[in-house]
Design a protein around this motif. Structure first.
Motif, short mmCIF file in Angstrom:
data_model
loop_
_atom_site.label_atom_id
_atom_site.label_comp_id
_atom_site.label_asym_id
_atom_site.label_seq_id
_atom_site.Cartn_x
_atom_site.Cartn_y
_atom_site.Cartn_z
N UNK A 1 47.24 41.53 31.71
CA UNK A 1 46.70 41.83 32.33
C UNK A 1 46.57 43.29 33.39
N UNK A 2 47.45 43.52 33.84
CA UNK A 2 47.37 44.48 34.80
C UNK A 2 47.78 45.84 34.14
N UNK A 3 48.11 46.27 32.79
CA UNK A 3 48.07 47.21 32.00
C UNK A 3 46.99 47.38 31.31
N UNK A 4 45.93 46.35 31.45
CA UNK A 4 44.68 46.00 30.43
C UNK A 4 43.32 46.94 31.92
N UNK A 5 42.26 47.45 31.36
CA UNK A 5 41.93 47.67 32.51
C UNK A 5 40.97 46.65 32.13
N UNK A 6 41.86 45.25 32.67
CA UNK A 6 40.73 43.88 33.22
C UNK A 6 39.74 44.15 34.81
N UNK A 7 39.03 43.31 34.38
CA UNK A 7 38.74 43.15 35.72
C UNK A 7 39.04 42.78 37.24
N UNK A 8 39.41 43.15 38.49
CA UNK A 8 39.64 42.98 39.54
C UNK A 8 40.08 40.96 39.35
N UNK A 9 39.28 40.29 39.63
CA UNK A 9 38.75 38.51 39.07
C UNK A 9 40.42 38.42 38.69
N UNK A 10 39.95 38.94 37.59
CA UNK A 10 41.05 38.08 36.99
C UNK A 10 42.29 38.30 36.73
N UNK A 11 42.88 40.22 37.30
CA UNK A 11 43.78 40.13 38.08
C UNK A 11 44.48 39.58 39.24
N UNK A 12 43.58 39.40 39.93
CA UNK A 12 44.19 38.72 41.46
C UNK A 12 44.25 37.00 40.75
N UNK A 13 43.75 35.98 40.09
CA UNK A 13 43.94 34.88 38.94
C UNK A 13 45.40 35.26 38.85
N UNK A 14 45.14 35.58 37.85
CA UNK A 14 46.80 35.75 37.22
C UNK A 14 48.06 36.28 38.02
N UNK A 15 47.83 37.17 38.97
CA UNK A 15 48.99 37.55 40.42
C UNK A 15 48.64 36.03 41.20
N UNK A 16 47.59 35.49 41.35
CA UNK A 16 48.01 34.21 42.54
C UNK A 16 48.42 33.46 41.53
N UNK B 1 41.70 41.64 26.52
CA UNK B 1 41.55 40.43 27.03
C UNK B 1 40.49 40.83 28.38
N UNK B 2 40.55 42.37 26.98
CA UNK B 2 39.48 42.56 28.41
C UNK B 2 37.43 42.30 27.89
N UNK B 3 37.69 41.46 26.83
CA UNK B 3 36.31 40.79 25.96
C UNK B 3 35.84 39.82 27.04
N UNK B 4 37.23 38.89 27.02
CA UNK B 4 37.27 37.86 27.74
C UNK B 4 37.13 37.41 29.24
N UNK B 5 37.24 38.58 29.66
CA UNK B 5 37.41 38.43 30.83
C UNK B 5 36.28 37.72 31.35
N UNK B 6 34.63 39.10 31.63
CA UNK B 6 33.44 38.09 31.43
C UNK B 6 33.00 36.91 31.44
#
Length: 105
Positions: A50-65, A1-6
């Protein structure tokens, strides 16, 4: 998911340009059954990865939301949220799970 976040962030933030030659492809709205399946079976895995990977903060917030709002009785994702949710679920199915070890030590 690292490459897909941006790419996912850009898809969410940029309005789609409509021209006379190309009309936007309208995704079919999620059915109750599809939404229930994603939130019950697939989204916990998306959230953990998403939480385990070094995904960006926006993606982490979206998934939690989505996880929080999905608990509300009459909540429905917007068409843009549906698009991103489907993309994350499909990436989950194609990405190898690094924690799986078929050979026990």
């Amino acid at each position: 998911m690292k490459g897909g976040a941006p790419a996912i962030r850009r898809a969410f933030e940029q309005p789609e340009q409509v021209t006379l030659e190309r009309q936007p492809r309208m995704a079919q709205s999620m059915t109750e059954q599809e939404l229930d399946e994603i939130l019950t079976f697939r989204w916990p895995m998306v959230l953990r990865r998403t939480m385990r990977d070094s995904s960006d903060d926006w993606l982490k917030g979206f998934v939690r939301s989505i996880a929080m709002h999905g608990k509300r009785k009459n909540w429905r994702p917007s068409p843009k949220q549906e698009q991103i949710m489907r993309r994350l679920v499909s990436e989950l199915g194609t990405a190898p799970d690094a924690s799986f070890d078929p050979i026990e030590s």
